[in-house]
Scaffold this motif. Sequence first.
Motif, PDB file in Angstrom:
ATOM      1  N   GLY A 102       0.854  -1.022   0.093  1.00 58.86           N
ATOM      2  CA  GLY A 102       0.052  -0.054   0.009  1.00 58.86           C
ATOM      3  C   GLY A 102       0.768   1.237  -0.081  1.00 58.86           C
ATOM      4  N   VAL A 103       2.033   1.385  -0.064  1.00 59.63           N
ATOM      5  CA  VAL A 103       2.790   2.277  -0.354  1.00 59.63           C
ATOM      6  C   VAL A 103       3.025   2.748  -1.739  1.00 59.63           C
ATOM      7  CG1 VAL A 103       5.340   3.035   0.120  1.00 59.63           C
ATOM      8  CG2 VAL A 103       4.540   1.484   1.571  1.00 59.63           C
ATOM      9  N   ARG A 104       2.723   4.257  -1.632  1.00 54.79           N
ATOM     10  CA  ARG A 104       2.767   4.898  -2.992  1.00 54.79           C
ATOM     11  C   ARG A 104       4.030   5.036  -3.684  1.00 54.79           C
ATOM     12  NH1 ARG A 104       0.875   9.983  -4.908  1.00 54.79           N
ATOM     13  NH2 ARG A 104       1.792  10.129  -7.062  1.00 54.79           N
ATOM     14  N   ARG A 105       3.972   4.557  -4.922  1.00 54.12           N
ATOM     15  CA  ARG A 105       5.347   4.683  -5.999  1.00 54.12           C
ATOM     16  C   ARG A 105       5.592   6.058  -6.221  1.00 54.12           C
ATOM     17  NH1 ARG A 105       2.785  -0.327  -8.141  1.00 54.12           N
ATOM     18  NH2 ARG A 105       4.059  -2.178  -7.397  1.00 54.12           N
ATOM     19  N   ASP A 106       6.480   6.522  -6.119  1.00 56.71           N
ATOM     20  CA  ASP A 106       6.997   7.937  -6.830  1.00 56.71           C
ATOM     21  C   ASP A 106       7.080   8.022  -8.097  1.00 56.71           C
ATOM     22  OD1 ASP A 106       7.274   8.839  -4.085  1.00 56.71           O
ATOM     23  OD2 ASP A 106       9.445   8.057  -4.105  1.00 56.71           O
ATOM     24  N   GLY A 107       6.539   9.257  -8.718  1.00 56.82           N
ATOM     25  CA  GLY A 107       6.696   9.539  -9.952  1.00 56.82           C
ATOM     26  C   GLY A 107       5.716   8.735 -10.810  1.00 56.82           C
ATOM     27  N   ILE A 108       4.711   8.549 -10.582  1.00 56.50           N
ATOM     28  CA  ILE A 108       3.674   7.577 -11.257  1.00 56.50           C
ATOM     29  C   ILE A 108       2.096   8.444 -10.931  1.00 56.50           C
ATOM     30  CG2 ILE A 108       2.337   5.689 -11.954  1.00 56.50           C
ATOM     31  CD1 ILE A 108       4.894   4.291 -10.727  1.00 56.50           C
ATOM     32  N   THR A 109       1.580   8.522 -12.253  1.00 51.47           N
ATOM     33  CA  THR A 109       0.240   9.128 -12.050  1.00 51.47           C
ATOM     34  C   THR A 109      -0.809   8.481 -12.943  1.00 51.47           C
ATOM     35  OG1 THR A 109      -1.408  11.113 -12.266  1.00 51.47           O
ATOM     36  CG2 THR A 109       0.792  11.032 -13.893  1.00 51.47           C
ATOM     37  N   VAL A 110      -2.227   8.098 -12.592  1.00 48.35           N
ATOM     38  CA  VAL A 110      -2.946   7.642 -13.491  1.00 48.35           C
ATOM     39  C   VAL A 110      -3.769   8.875 -13.721  1.00 48.35           C
ATOM     40  CG1 VAL A 110      -4.932   6.265 -13.731  1.00 48.35           C
ATOM     41  CG2 VAL A 110      -3.007   5.094 -12.417  1.00 48.35           C
ATOM     42  N   LEU A 111      -3.780   9.393 -15.025  1.00 40.55           N
ATOM     43  CA  LEU A 111      -4.502  10.611 -15.650  1.00 40.55           C
ATOM     44  C   LEU A 111      -5.878  10.166 -15.643  1.00 40.55           C
ATOM     45  CD1 LEU A 111      -2.139  12.097 -18.099  1.00 40.55           C
ATOM     46  CD2 LEU A 111      -2.481  12.705 -15.575  1.00 40.55           C
ATOM     47  N   ASN A 112      -6.407   9.048 -16.459  1.00 34.74           N
ATOM     48  CA  ASN A 112      -7.731   8.991 -16.877  1.00 34.74           C
ATOM     49  C   ASN A 112      -8.078   7.552 -16.754  1.00 34.74           C
ATOM     50  OD1 ASN A 112     -10.181  10.515 -17.953  1.00 34.74           O
ATOM     51  ND2 ASN A 112      -9.657   9.073 -19.565  1.00 34.74           N
ATOM     52  N   ILE A 113      -9.339   7.379 -16.496  1.00 31.04           N
ATOM     53  CA  ILE A 113     -10.089   5.841 -16.691  1.00 31.04           C
ATOM     54  C   ILE A 113     -11.409   5.870 -17.427  1.00 31.04           C
ATOM     55  CG2 ILE A 113     -11.123   3.781 -15.584  1.00 31.04           C
ATOM     56  CD1 ILE A 113      -9.552   4.617 -13.030  1.00 31.04           C
ATOM     57  N   PHE A 114     -11.204   5.501 -18.670  1.00 33.65           N
ATOM     58  CA  PHE A 114     -12.282   5.645 -19.352  1.00 33.65           C
ATOM     59  C   PHE A 114     -12.960   4.152 -19.462  1.00 33.65           C
ATOM     60  CE2 PHE A 114     -14.316   5.291 -23.735  1.00 33.65           C
ATOM     61  CZ  PHE A 114     -15.030   6.540 -23.986  1.00 33.65           C
ATOM     62  N   ASN A 115     -14.316   4.251 -19.050  1.00 37.94           N
ATOM     63  CA  ASN A 115     -14.949   3.040 -19.223  1.00 37.94           C
ATOM     64  C   ASN A 115     -16.238   3.048 -20.158  1.00 37.94           C
ATOM     65  OD1 ASN A 115     -14.949   4.083 -16.049  1.00 37.94           O
ATOM     66  ND2 ASN A 115     -14.015   1.931 -16.380  1.00 37.94           N
ATOM     67  N   ASP A 116     -16.386   1.777 -20.935  1.00 36.42           N
ATOM     68  CA  ASP A 116     -17.564   1.736 -21.957  1.00 36.42           C
ATOM     69  C   ASP A 116     -18.318   0.561 -21.817  1.00 36.42           C
ATOM     70  OD1 ASP A 116     -18.935   1.275 -24.530  1.00 36.42           O
ATOM     71  OD2 ASP A 116     -18.233   3.307 -25.166  1.00 36.42           O
ATOM     72  N   HIS A 117     -19.602   0.618 -21.145  1.00 40.06           N
ATOM     73  CA  HIS A 117     -20.495  -0.278 -20.841  1.00 40.06           C
ATOM     74  C   HIS A 117     -20.697  -1.317 -21.918  1.00 40.06           C
ATOM     75  CE1 HIS A 117     -24.242  -2.618 -19.765  1.00 40.06           C
ATOM     76  NE2 HIS A 117     -23.577  -2.358 -18.597  1.00 40.06           N
ATOM     77  N   ASP A 118     -21.078  -0.677 -22.989  1.00 38.23           N
ATOM     78  CA  ASP A 118     -21.355  -1.641 -24.226  1.00 38.23           C
ATOM     79  C   ASP A 118     -20.096  -2.387 -24.777  1.00 38.23           C
ATOM     80  OD1 ASP A 118     -23.713  -0.420 -24.224  1.00 38.23           O
ATOM     81  OD2 ASP A 118     -23.924   0.263 -26.370  1.00 38.23           O
TER      82      ASP A 118
END
Length: 328
Positions: A39-55
């Motif tokens: 559970g320790v945060r890794r340095d220098g990484i980001t998740v900018l976006n999560i795009f979900n499409d149900h169909d």
Amino acid sequence: MASTLVGRRLVACLLNVSEARRKDLVETVAKAALYDPEGVRRDGITVLNIFNDHDYNRSVITIVASIDSIREAVLSACEEACSLVDMRTHAGVHPCLGAVDLIPLYPLGEEVGVEDCAREARGVAQGLTERVRGTSAFLFGWADSPLQRGLAQRRREMGWFKTMPELQAVRPDVGPPPQKRFGLTGVGASPYVMNCNVTVDTQDMTIGRSIATAIRESTPGGLPGVQVLALPHQGAVEIACNVESVKGSGPCQAGELWPSFSICGQPYCHAPASLITNRVAELAGRRGVNIKGTALVGFTPHECRGLAEMALSQGVGEFWKEQRRIRM
């Protein structure tokens, strides 16, 4: 774009996972890129976006990190996805072969070269098959040495476009013969690929396919770098475009310059979303139908780097929580 020290080393991965209907599961996959097993945060990484499409039952997770950190972030997310997504029970209208269907790496910074990304992509493919027993991968783009075949060609060779792919006939580049549980993963590196989807207000797939054919790069008069599928989507037809970056500074069409950037001094450009939208609208209008709107899955190359620099400078890993939107 103004250059920063952190920006010069950045790489993006638009991780395609074959799950969207359980959004909490997809967020768990995204968080695995950011945090180690303790559970320790890794340095220098980001998740900018999560795009979900149900169909489509497909999600695209935009992970950005330095070239030195991207492999571990992506592999951790892939391990989590493989533990949670079972291709034996998957259903969706978008073609796919794997629980983790696609792992593309794109250089964002000036100090990241072609071979850097190719090396990391091959390392991801090898690491995935070692960490998750039973997974297998094919390579594309710069990682596919020496042929450097494009994604669309490799997908055709693997049967990705078929309604009922025959996994037993596939010969992966890395790992054992594909298993139904995990399927087959595409791993590669290339100049940035933007995803631009235009919805046409019809349920007639014949109209959709004719529009897709007309704008596809391989058609005379089509748009350079644009690979297209027509898919049923929310009671309409979506013209789903992979917008690949092509070498050169790009033309000026209808008074609009194509957005451009460089990799190791080589200029690249890509068709703007406005041009794709206008072309689809024109073709749809000839067939007596309108368009409903356009969605970008994630960002343009310039947006991706700019937002990543901002998120990393502010120490924001879960940036998608600040960024829950589809620009129409």
